[in-house]
Each structure stands twice: as structure tokens, then as C-alpha cells.
Design a protein around this motif. Structure first.
Motif, PDB file in Angstrom:
ATOM      1  N   PHE A 152      -0.008  -6.589  12.787  1.00  0.00           N
ATOM      2  CA  PHE A 152       1.278  -7.374  11.552  1.00  0.00           C
ATOM      3  C   PHE A 152      -0.082  -8.868  11.236  1.00  0.00           C
ATOM      4  N   THR A 153      -0.018  -8.996  10.140  1.00  0.00           N
ATOM      5  CA  THR A 153      -0.466 -10.241   9.815  1.00  0.00           C
ATOM      6  C   THR A 153       0.267 -11.084   8.557  1.00  0.00           C
ATOM      7  N   ILE A 179      -1.159  -3.700   8.560  1.00  0.00           N
ATOM      8  CA  ILE A 179      -1.627  -2.324   8.272  1.00  0.00           C
ATOM      9  C   ILE A 179      -1.847  -1.523   9.765  1.00  0.00           C
ATOM     10  N   PHE A 180      -2.116  -0.216   8.977  1.00  0.00           N
ATOM     11  CA  PHE A 180      -2.098   0.357  10.629  1.00  0.00           C
ATOM     12  C   PHE A 180      -2.763   1.863   9.987  1.00  0.00           C
ATOM     13  N   GLU A 219      -1.622  12.143   9.515  1.00  0.00           N
ATOM     14  CA  GLU A 219      -2.211  11.483   9.782  1.00  0.00           C
ATOM     15  C   GLU A 219      -2.175   9.919   8.064  1.00  0.00           C
ATOM     16  N   HIS A 220      -2.070   8.276   8.069  1.00  0.00           N
ATOM     17  CA  HIS A 220      -1.647   8.211   7.252  1.00  0.00           C
ATOM     18  C   HIS A 220      -2.823   7.202   7.698  1.00  0.00           C
ATOM     19  N   SER A 221      -3.183   5.884   6.558  1.00  0.00           N
ATOM     20  CA  SER A 221      -3.771   4.743   6.162  1.00  0.00           C
ATOM     21  C   SER A 221      -3.639   3.870   5.289  1.00  0.00           C
ATOM     22  N   TYR A 222      -3.491   2.616   5.860  1.00  0.00           N
ATOM     23  CA  TYR A 222      -2.531   1.912   4.299  1.00  0.00           C
ATOM     24  C   TYR A 222      -2.616   0.124   4.852  1.00  0.00           C
TER      25      TYR A 222
END
Length: 325
Positions: free
Chosen positions: A233-234, A261-262, A314-317
């Protein structure tokens, strides 16, 4: 006849311990049952070490995620099979494994030997099986554990509120205080830029989707795929952070939130760029205090009874909003 060691949380009410002891004796009368209620963690470790040495086949954990975590430190990498009987507050591990407090279903699961290998996350030499992290969520876990140890009546409150106590304490901290942000350097081979830095109020490491009973924090994460999820969490304002948390609690993961972001990985190194050391919490317990956390995965490192296993995805965001370090 199986040899079964049963560990009951010494801090649970005496009535609960007696009820579960009687139930297990009734349904498992053909097996050799040894009940343990060690008064300290050191005592528990000695008794588990003795179990392993004597070739105990199965260990039952009657308690919450914290009780299971203490056992996991000793059972990691051994052939002993672990069965969770959820009598704690959040019971995140039992929930992920599909285990309820229904004694008949638990016995059926045991008789059918429904066992799966589960990954463990290693944080500076300490193991975690569910979720953990640093920052605001760690403060919540610390506050609850402190209140539970100092004020006996707080346990009654927890029994009444259940896993909602985590949401209540988190909400109180966000709305009443100016929560801190931490400058964290993140290194991972699964990051496009390999090394990044973020300013975050809280960062999570997840081995399963759900945290604190209600928060579907990492919906695509599986505890059997040799990877874990990192969620950061930003958010810099109270309003934006609350909106993100509420969305997750409602089951609507804010995938398009630019401040979230994850990604999935099997290794990450977290370094606090500020002066103070941070507490890393895992499985609801205070695991490690340090400025640097080396986090890796140990695939198939413990065998647990379960009714279900996860879906591997699998995910990247959100990496476009991070600043390269």
C-alpha cells in the motif's frame, strides 16, 4: 492404531480444552492419544522435539493461527502430519484449508487421510504459513496481543467479536492517529526493475488469499505453487487508504488502484531505509524484529490435513508507479 499428539492452547479457557479433549477421546478411542498443554513456548518446543524423535505420526493443533505457528517452527521439513482444529480468533489457516469446528467432519478428514503438502515462507529463519508483513497491520497484531496479555477480559471481547476485532483495531488506528509511513527498499528477481523503493504505511507477504478472516488481500495466491504474494500500500492520505481497505473487505480487490502494488515471487528482500527496526508479524504473531528481512519460500515444507487446495495463478500489477532506486 495411530500415535497422535494433541496440543491445546494453554491460554484458552479450561472449558474449551476439556470439551475438545473429551470429543477427541470419544471419536479417536482406537488410537493412542497424548494431550499436551505446555505453559510456555520453550516447553512446547521440547515436547514437539520429543514427539519427532519418538516417531509421532500426527500432531493436532487445537487453537488459533498463533498456536499453529509455534508448532510449524518445529515441524517444518519433518514427515509429521499436522491437523488444525480452529478454536482461535481469525483461524486464517483453518479457513484456507477448509476446516471448521465440526468434529465429525474433522474426524472424517483424518480417517480419509486428506493431506496436502503446503509451502512455508521463511523470514530471517522464522517460518510463516498464512500472511504477515510490516507497518500498520503489524501494529494491529501487536496491539491485540498486548491487550490480550495485559487484560484478561479482552479475551472475552475477542470471543464476542471474533475476527471483527482486527477490523475494529485497524479502523481505530487509521482514524485516530497520523499513521506512519516507512521508506522501504524492495529487492526481488521478479520485479522488472529488480530494486525499487516505496513509501508505505503497510506491506504484506501472503501465502494465501485471506487475512483476518474477512480481507481477501491476495485473491490469486496459492500456498502450493512455490511462490508468495507481495502487496504494498503506497497510499499517502487517510482517505485513499481507507477506500482501498474497505474495497478489499467488501471482496472487491482494487486492481486498478494506482497506489496499490502487488506481484508474485519466490524471493524478496525488504530493507527499512529509516533508522528504526521494524516488527514483522506473521500468522498473527510477532515473528522478527529487524531493519532487513530476507524472505524466501520453502515449497512443500509441511504436510497438513485439508478439505481443499488453492488455484494456482500469477499476477503482477502497479509497477509503473514505483520509483526506481
Amino acid at each position: 492404531m495411530a500415535k497422535i499428539s494433541i496440543y491445546l492452547n494453554a491460554k484458552a479457557s479450561g472449558t474449551d480444552r476439556i470439551v475438545w479433549e473429551n470429543k477427541l477421546k470419544e471419536y479417536l478411542f482406537r488410537h493412542k492419544l497424548i494431550f499436551h498443554t505446555p505453559p510456555s513456548i520453550d516447553g512446547l518446543k521440547k515436547e514437539v522435539a520429543c514427539d519427532i524423535k519418538e516417531g509421532t505420526e500426527y500432531i493436532f493443533s487445537v487453537g488459533g493461527d498463533g498456536t499453529a505457528n509455534v508448532l510449524i517452527q518445529e515441524l517444518a521439513g519433518t514427515p509429521v502430519r499436522l491437523l488444525i482444529i480452529p478454536t482461535g480468533t481469525a483461524n486464517d489457516l483453518a479457513g484456507e484449508l477448509g476446516i471448521s469446528r465440526n468434529i465429525k467432519k474433522i474426524i472424517t478428514m483424518f480417517q480419509n487421510r486428506q493431506i496436502e503438502p503446503i509451502d512455508l515462507i521463511n523470514i530471517n529463519g522464522k517460518y510463516m504459513i498464512t500472511n504477515g508483513g510490516i507497518g500498520l497491520a503489524s501494529d494491529v497484531a501487536t496491539s491485540i496481543n498486548t491487550l490480550r496479555s495485559k487484560f484478561p477480559f479482552f479475551r472475552d471481547i475477542m470471543r464476542y467479536t471474533g475476527d471483527q476485532i482486527y477490523s475494529m483495531i485497524l479502523g481505530f488506528k487509521i482514524t485516530k492517529w497520523n499513521f506512519p509511513h516507512y521508506n522501504i527498499k524492495i529487492e526481488s528477481s521478479h520485479l522488472e526493475k529488480k530494486i525499487i523503493k516505496v513509501k508505505t504505511p503497510m506491506l504484506f507477504i501472503n501465502n494465501q488469499p485471506t487475512l483476518a478472516g474477512k480481507f481477501n488481500l491476495a485473491p490469486a495466491t496459492c500456498n502450493q505453487d512455490g511462490k508468495f504474494n507481495v502487496t504494498i500500500f503506497t497510499h499517502q492520505t487517510r482517505k485513499s487508504l481507507i477506500q482501498a481497505i474497505l474495497s478489499i473487505k467488501k471482496g472487491n480487490f482494487p486492481i486498478n488502484d494506482p497506489d496499490l502494488i502487488f506481484f508474485e515471487t519466490d524471493n524478496v528482500k525488504l530493507t527499512n531505509l529509516d533508522k528504526e527496526q521494524l516488527m514483522f508479524f506473521g500468522d498473527g504473531e510477532q515473528l522478527v524484529t529487524n531493519k532487513t528481512f530476507n524472505i524466501t519460500i520453502n515449497p512443500n515444507f509441511i504436510h497438513c490435513f485439508c478439505f481443499k487446495s488453492g488455484n494456482i495463478q500469477e499476477h503482477s500489477y502497479g509497477l509503473d508507479m514505483i520509483e526506481a532506486f
